[in-house]
Enzyme design. Structure first.
Site, PDB file in Angstrom:
ATOM      1  N   ARG A   1       0.835  -1.215   0.000  1.00 48.34           N
ATOM      2  CA  ARG A   1       0.000   0.000   0.000  1.00 48.34           C
ATOM      3  C   ARG A   1       0.868   1.263   0.000  1.00 48.34           C
ATOM      4  O   ARG A   1       0.568   2.244   0.695  1.00 48.34           O
ATOM      5  CB  ARG A   1      -0.945  -0.017   1.205  1.00 48.34           C
ATOM      6  CG  ARG A   1      -2.351   0.495   0.869  1.00 48.34           C
ATOM      7  CD  ARG A   1      -3.261   0.583   2.084  1.00 48.34           C
ATOM      8  NE  ARG A   1      -3.637  -0.701   2.618  1.00 48.34           N
ATOM      9  CZ  ARG A   1      -4.012  -0.917   3.883  1.00 48.34           C
ATOM     10  NH1 ARG A   1      -4.047   0.076   4.743  1.00 48.34           N
ATOM     11  NH2 ARG A   1      -4.351  -2.125   4.288  1.00 48.34           N
TER      12      ARG A   1
ATOM     13  N   ARG B   1      -2.836   7.002   1.903  1.00 50.54           N
ATOM     14  CA  ARG B   1      -3.277   8.198   2.628  1.00 50.54           C
ATOM     15  C   ARG B   1      -2.225   8.806   3.548  1.00 50.54           C
ATOM     16  O   ARG B   1      -2.373   9.926   4.002  1.00 50.54           O
ATOM     17  CB  ARG B   1      -4.543   7.876   3.424  1.00 50.54           C
ATOM     18  CG  ARG B   1      -5.790   7.799   2.545  1.00 50.54           C
ATOM     19  CD  ARG B   1      -7.044   7.731   3.395  1.00 50.54           C
ATOM     20  NE  ARG B   1      -7.267   6.389   3.917  1.00 50.54           N
ATOM     21  CZ  ARG B   1      -7.974   6.120   5.013  1.00 50.54           C
ATOM     22  NH1 ARG B   1      -8.493   7.111   5.724  1.00 50.54           N
ATOM     23  NH2 ARG B   1      -8.145   4.879   5.407  1.00 50.54           N
TER      24      ARG B   1
ATOM     25  N   ARG C   1      -5.904  12.933  -4.504  1.00 49.65           N
ATOM     26  CA  ARG C   1      -7.299  12.632  -4.161  1.00 49.65           C
ATOM     27  C   ARG C   1      -8.186  13.876  -4.244  1.00 49.65           C
ATOM     28  O   ARG C   1      -9.408  13.756  -4.318  1.00 49.65           O
ATOM     29  CB  ARG C   1      -7.377  12.004  -2.757  1.00 49.65           C
ATOM     30  CG  ARG C   1      -6.967  10.557  -2.693  1.00 49.65           C
ATOM     31  CD  ARG C   1      -8.043   9.613  -3.277  1.00 49.65           C
ATOM     32  NE  ARG C   1      -9.076   9.320  -2.279  1.00 49.65           N
ATOM     33  CZ  ARG C   1     -10.306   9.812  -2.314  1.00 49.65           C
ATOM     34  NH1 ARG C   1     -10.671  10.630  -3.281  1.00 49.65           N
ATOM     35  NH2 ARG C   1     -11.171   9.490  -1.391  1.00 49.65           N
TER      36      ARG C   1
ATOM     37  N   ASP D   1      -7.798  -1.433  -6.141  1.00 48.49           N
ATOM     38  CA  ASP D   1      -8.374  -1.905  -4.888  1.00 48.49           C
ATOM     39  C   ASP D   1      -8.838  -3.335  -5.109  1.00 48.49           C
ATOM     40  O   ASP D   1      -9.394  -3.653  -6.170  1.00 48.49           O
ATOM     41  CB  ASP D   1      -9.551  -1.025  -4.466  1.00 48.49           C
ATOM     42  CG  ASP D   1     -10.048  -1.405  -3.079  1.00 48.49           C
ATOM     43  OD1 ASP D   1      -9.558  -0.820  -2.103  1.00 48.49           O
ATOM     44  OD2 ASP D   1     -10.894  -2.323  -2.967  1.00 48.49           O
TER      45      ASP D   1
ATOM     46  N   TYR E   1     -14.768 -10.017   2.239  1.00 52.84           N
ATOM     47  CA  TYR E   1     -15.235  -8.639   2.054  1.00 52.84           C
ATOM     48  C   TYR E   1     -16.628  -8.605   1.444  1.00 52.84           C
ATOM     49  O   TYR E   1     -17.475  -7.802   1.839  1.00 52.84           O
ATOM     50  CB  TYR E   1     -14.244  -7.848   1.191  1.00 52.84           C
ATOM     51  CG  TYR E   1     -13.069  -7.358   1.987  1.00 52.84           C
ATOM     52  CD1 TYR E   1     -13.152  -6.173   2.722  1.00 52.84           C
ATOM     53  CD2 TYR E   1     -11.887  -8.081   2.055  1.00 52.84           C
ATOM     54  CE1 TYR E   1     -12.082  -5.722   3.481  1.00 52.84           C
ATOM     55  CE2 TYR E   1     -10.807  -7.643   2.811  1.00 52.84           C
ATOM     56  CZ  TYR E   1     -10.909  -6.462   3.518  1.00 52.84           C
ATOM     57  OH  TYR E   1      -9.860  -6.020   4.275  1.00 52.84           O
TER      58      TYR E   1
END
Lengths: 346, 346
Positions: free
Chosen positions: A30, A34, A43, A79, A153
Site C-alpha cells: 500500500r 493516505r 485525491r 483496490d 469482504y
C-alpha cells in the site's frame, strides 16, 4: 549512491528465484496511500474510483513511491474489491474504506455474483502506461485479493473485527460458500492473467489478507485450496511471471502457504524471518512491523531486529508485514528504504 | 449421565499437572456474557460495574454457565480493566465495551498510574461467595489482564484494530512504557494473589490478549518479560495455585509463552492443538474457533476437527480459542460442552 550492477528488473527476477543479488529489492505494501500528502493532493483531483480505473490517475498514484521513497518495485494502484463490482455487486468507496452495499448471503444472491472473464480491463491499461512512463525501468506488480479474502469482504459488506457474517455463511451454507469461492477463483485467475498478459506485469501478488481469522483446517479448505488453484491456472497461462502469496497469520500456516506453489511467500510482522527461513526454502517477502512507520527514529533499530539471524542476501524482498497505515509518516517509509540500501553500503 | 469417579476440583487439579483424568474439564472464555438471555436479564437489574464489583451480582452472573451449559469450571465475573481504575484512571463501561476516559500517554500521566496493592478487593469477596454458594464443588478461576494487555487498553483508551497509540508510545517513549509495565506488574501480581489468597481461587488465568499485535522480539521484551515476572511472584506467594497464560497469536510465540513458567498454555483458534502439543510439553487450553458458536449444527464437526491427531486424554482443558461473542447462541455453547462429555461416553 554508486551505480548498481543490476537493473531493478534483474534484481527482482533473481530474488524471486532465490538467487543471490547485489541487494534485496524493496517496496511497501500500500505504498501509495493516505499517509502521503502527495497522494492526498491527488485525491483532491480524482475520486478513489478514478485512481483505480483511470490509467492516467492510477499511474500518477503508483509513481509517487519511487519518486518520494526510492522503492525498487512499482505496484499498480487499484483496490482488491474492483473485480467484485464486475461480478455484479455494488461497491462504494466512502472515505474510510470500501463497502459492499448488497452483500450476497444466500443462493438468490448468486445472480449478482457471476464469474467474470477479463480481457483488457482498465488495470491492464494502467500497467502498460506505468511501464511506458518508466521506460520499463521498474518491475511492475499486479495484484488481486485471494478468493477467500474477496469472499470475506463481499459477504461481510463492511469488514468487522470478527467477520461474523462470512463465518456464519461458511458454517451454515458451506456449499454456497464453495460455489462463491469457485466463481471468485475464475474471476481472480482472469484478472491476474490480464494484468500479466495484456498489461505486462513483471509479477503478481495475491493478498490472503484474512487468513488469520481461520483455524488451520478451515484455512486449508476455504482459503488455500482456491489460492492454489489460482496459482496453478495463472502459471499455466503466464509461466514466466512470478507469484507472491501474502498471508496474515503466516506463523500458523506457512507450510500451507507453500503448498499453493507460490514463488514467494509474504509473511506478516509476527513471524520472525529467521524462523520462516527455517520452515520454508521459498523466497520470502516482508515483514517489518507496519507500526514502526509511526516513529521515524525507531526504524533503524526495528529493521536490525527483523534481520537477526536471517540471511538477507538471497531470496528476500524487503517489505512491511502488512499495508502501511494512514497514520504512518513518509519519513519513516523513506528511512526503511534507506536501511535496505545501507545493507550493502549503497 | 453416569456418576464420575472424580470431582470437578480433582479433575482440574490433575489436568493442570498433565496427568490423566476421566475426561477433560471444560469451560468457555467469557462464559457469562451478552450472548445469554439470562445474562441480559441480570443486566437489567445491575449495571456492568455492579456485576464486576458487587459480590452478589457477580456471583449471580458467574453461576449462569454451570446451570445453563454444564461447564466444569467457574470463572469469576469481572473485567480486566477494573484494576486500572484503582491505579487512577477513569474507566467507563458504555454499552459496547469499556473505555478509558483519560488514557495516559506521557510522563505527566504517571501520577494517575500508580501501582496498587490489593488486600481484599471486591473480586476476592465475590470468589468466596461463589465458593460458598457452590459448596466448593467447582474450581473457581480468578483472572487478570497481562501487564502488556492492560498497557494496551490503558494507552489506547478505546481498543482499535491496530492499537496505534500504544505502539507509538512503545516506539517513541520506551522507558515510559517500561515504567508503566512495571507498575502494572506490581498491580497484577497483587490482584491475582488477592484472588487466590483472600479469595481462595483454585487457579488464575492471565490474558495476554494483545500478543498478536507484536513482532516476536517485542512480544518478548514488552509482554513476556512482565508476564514471566507476574508468574514468578504469584507462584512465590501462592505455590499451590496453578496459572494459565492465554495468548492471542500463540502460533508465533508458543515457546515464549512457555518461558513464562505458566502451568497451562491457552492457545487461540489458529494453531492446531496437535501442533501445539508437538511444540510444548505443558498442558494446553483451548481452542475451538469461537465463530463456531454462531451455528449449533456446526459444533460437532468443528470439535472433531480440533481434536485431529491430538491426545485429549491428558493435559487438556477444553475451551474456545478466544472469548465467546455476543452473536453466539447458548445452544452452540451447550453442544460444545456436550461434545466434551461425549468423548468418554458420558
Amino acid at each position: 549512491m554508486p551505480a548498481s550492477a543490476l537493473s531493478r528488473r534483474e534484481r527482482f527476477a533473481l530474488t524471486v528465484r532465490g538467487e543471490e543479488t547485489d541487494r534485496p529489492p524493496v517496496w511497501i505494501m500500500r505504498q501509495a496511500g493516505r499517509y502521503m500528502p502527495q497522494y492526498m493532493a491527488l485525491r483532491e483531483r480524482y475520486s478513489f474510483r478514478e485512481l483505480c480505473l483511470d490509467p492516467e490517475a492510477s499511474a500518477a498514484a503508483a509513481l509517487l513511491p519511487p519518486e518520494l521513497l526510492g522503492v525498487d518495485i512499482l505496484i499498480i494502484f487499484n483496490d482488491i474489491l474492483i473485480p467484485l463490482e464486475e461480478m455484479g455487486l455494488r461497491v462504494e468507496f466512502p472515505g474510510g474504506g470500501p463497502e459492499i452495499m448488497d452483500p450476497p448471503r444466500d443462493e438468490a444472491a448468486l445472480g449478482r455474483f457471476r464469474a467474470v472473464a477479463f480481457e483488457d480491463p482498465p488495470v491492464a491499461a494502467s500497467i502498460r502506461l506505468l511501464r511506458e512512463r518508466t521506460a520499463d525501468e521498474y518491475p511492475v506488480l499486479g495484484f488481486a485479493g485471494s478468493p477467500f479474502t474477496l469472499l470475506g469482504y463481499a459477504v461481510e459488506g463492511k469488514m468487522s473485527r470478527n467477520a461474523h457474517e462470512v463465518r456464519r455463511l461458511m458454517l451454515e451454507q458451506p456449499e454456497l460458500a464453495h460455489e462463491m469461492l469457485r466463481r471468485l477463483t475464475d474471476t481472480v485467475v482472469s484478472y491476474l492473467v490480464a494484468q500479466a498478459g495484456a498489461g505486462g506485469a513483471a509479477g503478481v501478488q495475491i493478498f490472503e489478507s484474512l487468513g488469520h481469522i481461520l483455524p488451520a483446517w478451515e484455512y486449508g479448505e476455504f482459503a488455500t485450496v482456491y489460492t492454489r488453484e489460482v496459482v496453478r491456472r495463472f502459471r499455466a497461462a503466464c509461466p514466466d511471471t512470478p507469484v507472491i502469496v501474502y498471508s496474515r497469520g503466516a506463523a500458523a500456516c506457512l507450510e500451507t502457504m507453500e503448498s499453493t506453489g507460490a514463488d514467494v511467500l509474504g509473511v506478516d510482522w509476527q513471524l520472525p524471518l529467521a524462523e520462516a527461513r527455517r520452515r520454508t526454502t521459498r523466497p520470502l517477502q516482508g515483514n517489518l512491523d507496519p507500526m514502526v512507520m509511526l516513529a521515524p527514529d525507531a526504524v533503524e533499530d526495528a529493521f536490525g531486529r527483523m534481520l537477526e539471524g536471517f540471511d538477507w542476501r538471497r531470496g528476500w524482498i524487503a517489505n512491511l508485514g502488512h499495508g502501511i497505515t494512514p497514520q504512518a509518516s513518509v519519513e519513516s517509509a523513506r528511512r526503511f528504504v534507506q536501511c535496505v540500501r545501507k545493507l550493502t553500503g549503497e
